[in-house]
Structure formats: C-alpha cells, structure tokens
Design a protein around this motif. Structure first.
Motif, PDB file in Angstrom:
ATOM      1  N   ASN A 169      -3.253  24.229  -6.954  1.00 42.72           N
ATOM      2  CA  ASN A 169      -4.482  23.653  -7.534  1.00 42.72           C
ATOM      3  C   ASN A 169      -5.738  24.026  -6.741  1.00 42.72           C
ATOM      4  OD1 ASN A 169      -3.426  22.214  -9.814  1.00 42.72           O
ATOM      5  ND2 ASN A 169      -2.546  20.751  -8.363  1.00 42.72           N
ATOM      6  N   GLU A 171      -7.669  26.553  -7.514  1.00 47.18           N
ATOM      7  CA  GLU A 171      -8.670  27.062  -8.441  1.00 47.18           C
ATOM      8  C   GLU A 171      -8.622  26.284  -9.752  1.00 47.18           C
ATOM      9  OE1 GLU A 171      -9.225  31.653  -7.712  1.00 47.18           O
ATOM     10  OE2 GLU A 171      -7.086  31.220  -7.829  1.00 47.18           O
ATOM     11  N   GLN A 172      -9.786  25.999 -10.299  1.00 51.45           N
ATOM     12  CA  GLN A 172      -9.872  25.361 -11.602  1.00 51.45           C
ATOM     13  C   GLN A 172      -9.667  26.420 -12.682  1.00 51.45           C
ATOM     14  OE1 GLN A 172     -13.558  22.462 -11.270  1.00 51.45           O
ATOM     15  NE2 GLN A 172     -13.919  24.292 -10.060  1.00 51.45           N
ATOM     16  N   SER A 201      -5.441  22.968 -17.179  1.00 51.94           N
ATOM     17  CA  SER A 201      -6.677  23.695 -17.467  1.00 51.94           C
ATOM     18  C   SER A 201      -7.689  22.815 -18.196  1.00 51.94           C
ATOM     19  CB  SER A 201      -6.387  24.951 -18.284  1.00 51.94           C
ATOM     20  OG  SER A 201      -5.761  24.621 -19.507  1.00 51.94           O
ATOM     21  N   ILE A 231     -15.965  20.873 -14.792  1.00 55.37           N
ATOM     22  CA  ILE A 231     -15.963  21.865 -13.715  1.00 55.37           C
ATOM     23  C   ILE A 231     -16.726  21.359 -12.491  1.00 55.37           C
ATOM     24  CG2 ILE A 231     -16.936  24.119 -13.031  1.00 55.37           C
ATOM     25  CD1 ILE A 231     -14.304  24.371 -14.490  1.00 55.37           C
ATOM     26  N   ASP A 232     -16.102  21.505 -11.336  1.00 58.04           N
ATOM     27  CA  ASP A 232     -16.743  21.258 -10.049  1.00 58.04           C
ATOM     28  C   ASP A 232     -17.350  22.588  -9.612  1.00 58.04           C
ATOM     29  OD1 ASP A 232     -17.425  20.949  -7.372  1.00 58.04           O
ATOM     30  OD2 ASP A 232     -15.629  19.784  -6.870  1.00 58.04           O
ATOM     31  N   LYS A 235     -16.063  24.509  -6.467  1.00 53.19           N
ATOM     32  CA  LYS A 235     -14.688  24.990  -6.343  1.00 53.19           C
ATOM     33  C   LYS A 235     -14.489  26.278  -7.145  1.00 53.19           C
ATOM     34  CE  LYS A 235     -11.150  22.362  -6.632  1.00 53.19           C
ATOM     35  NZ  LYS A 235     -10.140  21.400  -7.166  1.00 53.19           N
ATOM     36  N   VAL A 237     -13.166  29.072  -9.765  1.00 57.76           N
ATOM     37  CA  VAL A 237     -12.827  28.950 -11.185  1.00 57.76           C
ATOM     38  C   VAL A 237     -12.104  30.215 -11.651  1.00 57.76           C
ATOM     39  CG1 VAL A 237     -13.698  28.613 -13.534  1.00 57.76           C
ATOM     40  CG2 VAL A 237     -14.876  27.520 -11.607  1.00 57.76           C
TER      41      VAL A 237
END
Length: 286
Positions: A169, A171-172, A201, A231-232, A235, A237
């Motif tokens: 986890n 990467e988003q 996702s 979405i952060d 971080k 993506v």
C-alpha cells in the motif's frame, strides 16, 4: 492557484501564432475505442492541423504481445518517431480529436522515453475547429530527426509491481474508468473481460477533468477533483484505466498540479482482469 507545469498545456491561440516556429512539431495522436468503428489515420488524411504528423498508438507499441498498445522498446519508439521528424530539440505539441483524450497517451510516452519538451493542445482538435482555425488535407513530409531515448522507468508500472502494492500500500491506485465499470455494474468494452477494479483502488473518471468546452479544469478545480476522489497529494499515485490510454489523462492532470510521483499501469484493467489468479473488487467502495 496556477498550474505547476503551465508549459505542458498550450492554447489554440498560442499554437496558431507559433506553429511556424522552426522547433515546433505538431502531432495528431487520435485513437478511438474499437466499438466506435472509426479510422483515426483515415480521418487524419482528410483533415488535420497543417504540418501535423500522425502518431499511431497501436503501431508505436509492443505488437508482439496480445494486449493493445503497450509500451514499445526504446529502439522501436526511437525508430518510429524519428521517421515522423520528431527528435532531439523538438518542441512537440500533441492533439487529438477523440473523446478518450488519447493525446495524453502520446504525451506520456514521450515523457517515458526522456523527451520532456512536449505539451498537449488544450481543447484538442474540436476546439480548434470550433474556433474556425485552419486545417489541411495535405500530407506532411517530415525530415527524419535523431531521437535519443532515455527510458524513465519511474513513471511506468507493470503487473507484478501493482500486485505487490496490494500488500505494501505504498502507492495509491487511481482508476480512470467510469463509475459503472469501476464498480463492475457496467460491461467492459472488451468482450469476456471480468468486471470490477483492482482492490483498494480509487476512482476518478477521466472526463471529469475537463470543462464543457473540452479544456482542462482550472488548477483549483483540478486539485479539488483529485481530493474528492480520495487522493492524498503527498503520496505516490499509480493511474490505471481500461488499456493504458485514459490512465495517462489522470497522470497528466497530476503533472499539471506538480505531483512528482505519478506512474501509469501500462496493462491496466485489461491485463489485470485477464489474469484469473488476481483478485478483484466489485460494488461501491466502502
């Protein structure tokens, strides 16, 4: 709030004023979903922005694997774009006339192979035509130009990396498909493909990044769209879609906001869903 990378997007007015500059190269990267039964190459021959060359994302690809328009080798990419007159020192402006915004796929490929002086025409061919700007049916005769490919693997993700991310986890994962396809309630355009999404996702349909006239949202509204999708922005993506085209639209939007850690899952849902060993999620995200 302004775009972080404003030179990556050019207006129709700017292009018409600068299209004769010696370093400008114009590229039509139109592509359509198979069900549309349209031939982008034939349409290009009938009408295109003067001086443009046609970038075929199905040909400038790895055609030795069954997945559509996957990343080609550096050698193949260099060979193809060199013959189109696109190379070192060129300022490349890409447009399309397709609803799936395929210009972003070509933009991302040039970035992947180390050519950063590349931009997308805001509003594409449709805005150009709506404004009555000139088009041509004359074939372009590009002069071959050397292209030095320097592959940037940091912006590319493959299946094994996305699978490993299910555990880490780090990467988003952001899916560009429609909500129905993401939830598995709408059929996939490719027959026989499982419906649903990569577990964990998030979803931001790519068409939500544009105004009604087809231009990109203003920076504030663009950022809001990503935040509302969950979405952060601090971080990394990974963007995904059906076959790696509209994932590049989401990657482009993040680039315009200055996000530095964005990659595209090249095989996207087509590759993931075809592998029966891989898990999927369906229904509304909890």
């Amino acid at each position: 709030m302004a775009y972080a990378n404003p030179t990556s997007l050019v207006s129709t007015e700017w292009l018409q004023q600068n299209m004769s500059a010696p370093d400008i190269r114009i590229v039509d990267a139109s592509w359509y979903m198979p069900a549309e039964n349209r031939d982008p190459k034939a349409e290009f021959a009938e009408s295109h922005i003067e001086g443009a060359v046609f970038f075929d994302i199905d040909d400038i690809a790895d055609t030795d694997i069954p997945l559509p328009h996957m990343v080609p080798s550096p050698e193949k990419f260099s060979s193809r774009v060199r013959k189109l007159g696109l190379g070192d020192g060129s300022r490349i402006i890409i447009y399309d006339k397709s609803g799936v915004r395929s210009a972003a796929r070509a933009w991302w490929l040039f970035k992947l192979f180390g050519h950063d002086d590349v931009a997308i025409l805001d509003g594409g061919m449709q805005k150009w035509l709506d404004e009555g700007r000139p088009v041509s049916d004359m074939p372009s005769k590009p002069t071959e130009r050397h292209f030095t490919a320097r592959m940037n693997n940091m912006i590319l993700r493959e299946k094994a990396q996305v699978r490993r991310n299910l555990e880490t986890n780090k990467e988003q994962v952001l899916d560009a498909r429609s909500q129905g396809r993401y939830e598995g309630t709408a059929p996939e355009p490719r027959e026989g493909l499982r419906g649903g999404r990569i577990p964990g996702s998030l979803n931001l349909p790519f068409d939500q990044l544009f105004k009604t006239d087809g231009t990109l949202l203003a920076a504030n509204d663009l950022k809001k769209a990503y935040l509302e999708a969950g979405i952060d922005m601090n971080k990394p993506v990974i963007t995904s879609c059906g076959s790696g085209v509209t994932a590049c639209v989401l990657a482009f939007g993040l680039h315009m906001l200055g996000h530095r850690f964005v990659s595209v899952y090249d095989g996207s849902w087509t590759e993931w869903a075809l592998d029966e060993q891989l898990p999927i999620s369906t229904g509304k995200k909890k």
